[in-house]
Write a protein that holds these residues in place. Structure first.
Motif, PDB file in Angstrom:
ATOM      1  N   ALA A  97       0.834  -1.209   0.000  1.00  0.00           N
ATOM      2  CA  ALA A  97       0.000   0.000   0.000  1.00  0.00           C
ATOM      3  C   ALA A  97       0.870   1.262   0.000  1.00  0.00           C
ATOM      4  O   ALA A  97       0.582   2.238  -0.715  1.00  0.00           O
ATOM      5  N   TYR A  98       1.947   1.241   0.786  1.00  0.00           N
ATOM      6  CA  TYR A  98       2.871   2.373   0.824  1.00  0.00           C
ATOM      7  C   TYR A  98       3.554   2.563  -0.529  1.00  0.00           C
ATOM      8  O   TYR A  98       3.691   3.691  -1.032  1.00  0.00           O
ATOM      9  N   ALA A  99       3.981   1.457  -1.153  1.00  0.00           N
ATOM     10  CA  ALA A  99       4.658   1.524  -2.441  1.00  0.00           C
ATOM     11  C   ALA A  99       3.743   2.110  -3.517  1.00  0.00           C
ATOM     12  O   ALA A  99       4.190   2.866  -4.394  1.00  0.00           O
ATOM     13  N   LYS A 100       2.454   1.772  -3.460  1.00  0.00           N
ATOM     14  CA  LYS A 100       1.490   2.341  -4.410  1.00  0.00           C
ATOM     15  C   LYS A 100       1.403   3.852  -4.235  1.00  0.00           C
ATOM     16  O   LYS A 100       1.363   4.601  -5.210  1.00  0.00           O
ATOM     17  N   THR A 101       1.375   4.297  -2.993  1.00  0.00           N
ATOM     18  CA  THR A 101       1.283   5.735  -2.719  1.00  0.00           C
ATOM     19  C   THR A 101       2.524   6.479  -3.196  1.00  0.00           C
ATOM     20  O   THR A 101       2.427   7.559  -3.799  1.00  0.00           O
ATOM     21  N   LEU A 102       3.710   5.878  -2.922  1.00  0.00           N
ATOM     22  CA  LEU A 102       4.969   6.528  -3.289  1.00  0.00           C
ATOM     23  C   LEU A 102       5.330   6.307  -4.752  1.00  0.00           C
ATOM     24  O   LEU A 102       6.190   7.005  -5.297  1.00  0.00           O
ATOM     25  N   ARG A 103       4.682   5.316  -5.373  1.00  0.00           N
ATOM     26  CA  ARG A 103       4.955   4.947  -6.767  1.00  0.00           C
ATOM     27  C   ARG A 103       6.387   4.439  -6.928  1.00  0.00           C
ATOM     28  O   ARG A 103       7.177   4.939  -7.734  1.00  0.00           O
ATOM     29  N   ILE A 104       6.705   3.418  -6.143  1.00  0.00           N
ATOM     30  CA  ILE A 104       7.998   2.751  -6.237  1.00  0.00           C
ATOM     31  C   ILE A 104       7.773   1.265  -6.511  1.00  0.00           C
ATOM     32  O   ILE A 104       6.752   0.701  -6.107  1.00  0.00           O
ATOM     33  N   PRO A 105       8.686   0.602  -7.204  1.00  0.00           N
ATOM     34  CA  PRO A 105       8.528  -0.821  -7.504  1.00  0.00           C
ATOM     35  C   PRO A 105       8.905  -1.692  -6.306  1.00  0.00           C
ATOM     36  O   PRO A 105       9.653  -1.260  -5.418  1.00  0.00           O
ATOM     37  N   LEU A 106       8.392  -2.924  -6.298  1.00  0.00           N
ATOM     38  CA  LEU A 106       8.755  -3.917  -5.279  1.00  0.00           C
ATOM     39  C   LEU A 106       9.016  -5.253  -5.951  1.00  0.00           C
ATOM     40  O   LEU A 106       8.302  -5.656  -6.870  1.00  0.00           O
ATOM     41  N   SER A 123      10.810  -3.133 -12.110  1.00  0.00           N
ATOM     42  CA  SER A 123      12.012  -2.485 -11.594  1.00  0.00           C
ATOM     43  C   SER A 123      13.246  -2.935 -12.377  1.00  0.00           C
ATOM     44  O   SER A 123      13.159  -3.739 -13.306  1.00  0.00           O
ATOM     45  N   THR A 124      14.408  -2.451 -11.953  1.00  0.00           N
ATOM     46  CA  THR A 124      15.689  -2.837 -12.561  1.00  0.00           C
ATOM     47  C   THR A 124      16.316  -4.023 -11.847  1.00  0.00           C
ATOM     48  O   THR A 124      17.435  -4.427 -12.183  1.00  0.00           O
ATOM     49  N   TYR A 125      15.619  -4.599 -10.862  1.00  0.00           N
ATOM     50  CA  TYR A 125      16.231  -5.641 -10.039  1.00  0.00           C
ATOM     51  C   TYR A 125      16.551  -6.895 -10.850  1.00  0.00           C
ATOM     52  O   TYR A 125      17.572  -7.550 -10.615  1.00  0.00           O
ATOM     53  N   SER A 154      13.232  -2.678  -3.076  1.00  0.00           N
ATOM     54  CA  SER A 154      12.812  -1.633  -4.002  1.00  0.00           C
ATOM     55  C   SER A 154      14.061  -1.056  -4.641  1.00  0.00           C
ATOM     56  O   SER A 154      14.881  -0.411  -3.975  1.00  0.00           O
ATOM     57  N   SER A 155      14.217  -1.347  -5.921  1.00  0.00           N
ATOM     58  CA  SER A 155      15.421  -0.958  -6.647  1.00  0.00           C
ATOM     59  C   SER A 155      15.252   0.427  -7.246  1.00  0.00           C
ATOM     60  O   SER A 155      15.081   0.598  -8.454  1.00  0.00           O
ATOM     61  N   THR A 156      15.328   1.421  -6.370  1.00  0.00           N
ATOM     62  CA  THR A 156      15.172   2.803  -6.816  1.00  0.00           C
ATOM     63  C   THR A 156      15.700   3.742  -5.740  1.00  0.00           C
ATOM     64  O   THR A 156      15.522   3.501  -4.537  1.00  0.00           O
ATOM     65  N   THR A 157      16.336   4.819  -6.165  1.00  0.00           N
ATOM     66  CA  THR A 157      16.834   5.800  -5.199  1.00  0.00           C
ATOM     67  C   THR A 157      15.681   6.493  -4.476  1.00  0.00           C
ATOM     68  O   THR A 157      15.848   6.958  -3.347  1.00  0.00           O
ATOM     69  N   LYS A 158      14.519   6.554  -5.097  1.00  0.00           N
ATOM     70  CA  LYS A 158      13.368   7.197  -4.461  1.00  0.00           C
ATOM     71  C   LYS A 158      12.990   6.475  -3.172  1.00  0.00           C
ATOM     72  O   LYS A 158      12.648   7.118  -2.163  1.00  0.00           O
ATOM     73  N   ALA A 159      13.049   5.148  -3.174  1.00  0.00           N
ATOM     74  CA  ALA A 159      12.747   4.385  -1.961  1.00  0.00           C
ATOM     75  C   ALA A 159      13.770   4.666  -0.879  1.00  0.00           C
ATOM     76  O   ALA A 159      13.425   4.874   0.294  1.00  0.00           O
ATOM     77  N   VAL A 160      15.043   4.679  -1.256  1.00  0.00           N
ATOM     78  CA  VAL A 160      16.112   4.956  -0.289  1.00  0.00           C
ATOM     79  C   VAL A 160      15.950   6.351   0.298  1.00  0.00           C
ATOM     80  O   VAL A 160      16.033   6.546   1.521  1.00  0.00           O
ATOM     81  N   ASN A 161      15.685   7.325  -0.546  1.00  0.00           N
ATOM     82  CA  ASN A 161      15.605   8.716  -0.103  1.00  0.00           C
ATOM     83  C   ASN A 161      14.393   8.979   0.787  1.00  0.00           C
ATOM     84  O   ASN A 161      14.383   9.948   1.557  1.00  0.00           O
ATOM     85  N   ASN A 162      13.355   8.146   0.680  1.00  0.00           N
ATOM     86  CA  ASN A 162      12.145   8.341   1.478  1.00  0.00           C
ATOM     87  C   ASN A 162      12.052   7.397   2.670  1.00  0.00           C
ATOM     88  O   ASN A 162      11.003   7.290   3.297  1.00  0.00           O
ATOM     89  N   ARG A 163      13.145   6.739   3.011  1.00  0.00           N
ATOM     90  CA  ARG A 163      13.110   5.753   4.102  1.00  0.00           C
ATOM     91  C   ARG A 163      12.668   6.364   5.423  1.00  0.00           C
ATOM     92  O   ARG A 163      11.992   5.715   6.227  1.00  0.00           O
ATOM     93  N   ALA A 164      13.016   7.598   5.671  1.00  0.00           N
ATOM     94  CA  ALA A 164      12.656   8.240   6.941  1.00  0.00           C
ATOM     95  C   ALA A 164      11.153   8.453   7.072  1.00  0.00           C
ATOM     96  O   ALA A 164      10.651   8.690   8.176  1.00  0.00           O
ATOM     97  N   ASN A 182      20.974   2.785  -4.377  1.00  0.00           N
ATOM     98  CA  ASN A 182      19.702   2.769  -5.109  1.00  0.00           C
ATOM     99  C   ASN A 182      18.913   1.478  -4.858  1.00  0.00           C
ATOM    100  O   ASN A 182      18.093   1.080  -5.684  1.00  0.00           O
ATOM    101  N   LEU A 183      19.165   0.825  -3.718  1.00  0.00           N
ATOM    102  CA  LEU A 183      18.457  -0.418  -3.411  1.00  0.00           C
ATOM    103  C   LEU A 183      18.100  -0.454  -1.929  1.00  0.00           C
ATOM    104  O   LEU A 183      18.981  -0.543  -1.072  1.00  0.00           O
ATOM    105  N   LEU A 184      16.798  -0.377  -1.644  1.00  0.00           N
ATOM    106  CA  LEU A 184      16.337  -0.447  -0.263  1.00  0.00           C
ATOM    107  C   LEU A 184      15.777  -1.844  -0.014  1.00  0.00           C
ATOM    108  O   LEU A 184      14.927  -2.327  -0.769  1.00  0.00           O
ATOM    109  N   GLU A 185      16.263  -2.485   1.042  1.00  0.00           N
ATOM    110  CA  GLU A 185      15.835  -3.846   1.368  1.00  0.00           C
ATOM    111  C   GLU A 185      14.920  -3.811   2.586  1.00  0.00           C
ATOM    112  O   GLU A 185      15.236  -3.179   3.597  1.00  0.00           O
TER     113      GLU A 185
END
Length: 267
Positions: A97-106, A123-125, A154-164, A182-185
C-alpha cells in the motif's frame, strides 16, 4: 579468540570489478585451511554467490553463508537452511500500500525465485541479478498467499531517499536498510547480518567474542558493532567507520588481506 571472519561482498571483499583479488583469495584460503571459518554475508541468494564460494574453497560441511542480509543461514554445499526468518503476504500488504502511494517498484524474494509486482511497475532488479534467479511477473493479488518470503526490495533511489517517511504499519513489520545507494531492502523486523551471525556462532557453541567482521555500508553496521573485531574499509560510509574497532585499506587495495596478514601475522 577469533574463529570466524564475516565478510560483506560489494565494496568490501570484492573489487570494483566484482572480483576477489588474488591476494584476498590467497589469504582467506590460508586462514580457512588453518581452521578459521570464512563466512560471506550478503543480501544475495546463495545461488548467486556459488562461484565465489567455490573460488575460496568454502565447500566443506562446516562452511556456511549469511544470505538475505541475515534472514537466512545456509550450508554452502547443500544450501540446507540452518536458520530462517520469514515474512508472509499479509506482512507485505502495508508495504504494498505504501509503495502504491509513493509509486515505487517492489520485488519479493523467496528461497528460489523472485516475484516482481508489476502492478507497481517493473524495476531494474531483474537486470541487476542478471539471471541468477528466476523472475515471475505477478500482481500483488497473484502473489502466493502460502509462501514464506525472505525479503522485499525496491530498486530505486526514491525508496532509499524516502526511508525516513515509512509509515508505522511498515516499520512494525520490517527493518528497512539500504544495501546500495539505489536499493532499499525490507527485511523481517530485527533481522540483519548480526542476527544471522549470532545464530551461526551459536550453532558452533560460540558468540560475538569469536567474530571478526568487515564491511562498508549501512547494512553492515550491526555485525561490525557486535563483532569483537569490526573492520571498516577505507571506502566505508562515516557511520560504519564510527562503530568499527579497526580500519583498513579500500576494496581495490586488498584491504581485507592487508588487515588479516597483520592481525594473524601471516608470512
Amino acid at each position: 579468540m577469533i574463529t570466524t571472519i564475516a565478510l560483506d561482498l560489494d565494496n568490501t571483499l570484492l573489487t570494483s570489478e566484482k572480483t576477489i583479488s588474488p591476494r584476498n583469495e590467497a589469504v582467506l584460503k590460508q586462514l580457512h585451511t588453518a581452521g578459521i571459518r570464512v563466512v560471506l554475508c550478503t543480501g544475495r541468494p546463495i545461488k548467486a554467490i556459488q562461484p565465489l564460494l567455490k573460488q575460496l574453497g568454502l565447500t566443506t560441511p562446516t562452511d556456511y553463508s549469511i544470505t538475505f542480509n541475515g534472514g537466512l543461514v545456509q550450508q554452502n554445499a547443500t544450501s540446507e537452511v540452518l536458520a530462517r526468518t520469514s515474512i508472509s503476504k499479509a506482512d507485505i500488504a502495508p508495504l504494498y500500500a505504501y509503495a502504491k502511494t509513493l509509486r515505487i517498484p517492489l520485488d519479493v524474494i523467496d528461497l528460489t525465485q523472485v516475484f516482481s509486482l508489476v502492478d507497481l511497475g517493473k524495476s531494474t532488479y531483474e537486470t541487476f541479478l542478471n539471471g541468477l534467479m528466476p523472475f515471475h511477473d505477478v500482481t500483488f493479488d497473484e502473489l502466493p498467499a502460502d509462501d514464506q518470503f525472505g525479503k522485499v526490495v525496491s530498486s530505486t533511489t526514491k525508496a532509499v531517499n524516502n526511508r525516513a517517511n515509512l509509515p508505522e504499519s511498515v516499520k512494525a513489520k520490517f527493518h528497512a536498510v539500504p544495501s546500495r545507494r539505489n536499493l532499499l531492502e525490507f527485511l523481517p523486523q530485527h533481522t540483519d547480518k548480526a542476527s544471522g551471525l549470532k545464530q551461526l556462532l551459536a550453532h558452533f557453541g560460540e558468540d560475538y567474542s569469536n567474530l571478526m567482521a568487515f564491511g562498508d555500508e549501512e547494512n553492515d553496521l550491526g555485525m561490525l558493532e557486535a563483532a569483537e573485531v569490526g573492520v571498516a574499509m577505507d571506502n566505508a560510509i562515516p557511520a560504519v567507520k564510527a562503530v568499527a574497532t579497526d580500519h583498513t585499506l579500500n576494496n581495490d587495495a586488498d584491504g581485507v588481506a592487508v588487515f588479516l596478514e597483520q592481525y594473524f601475522s601471516l608470512a
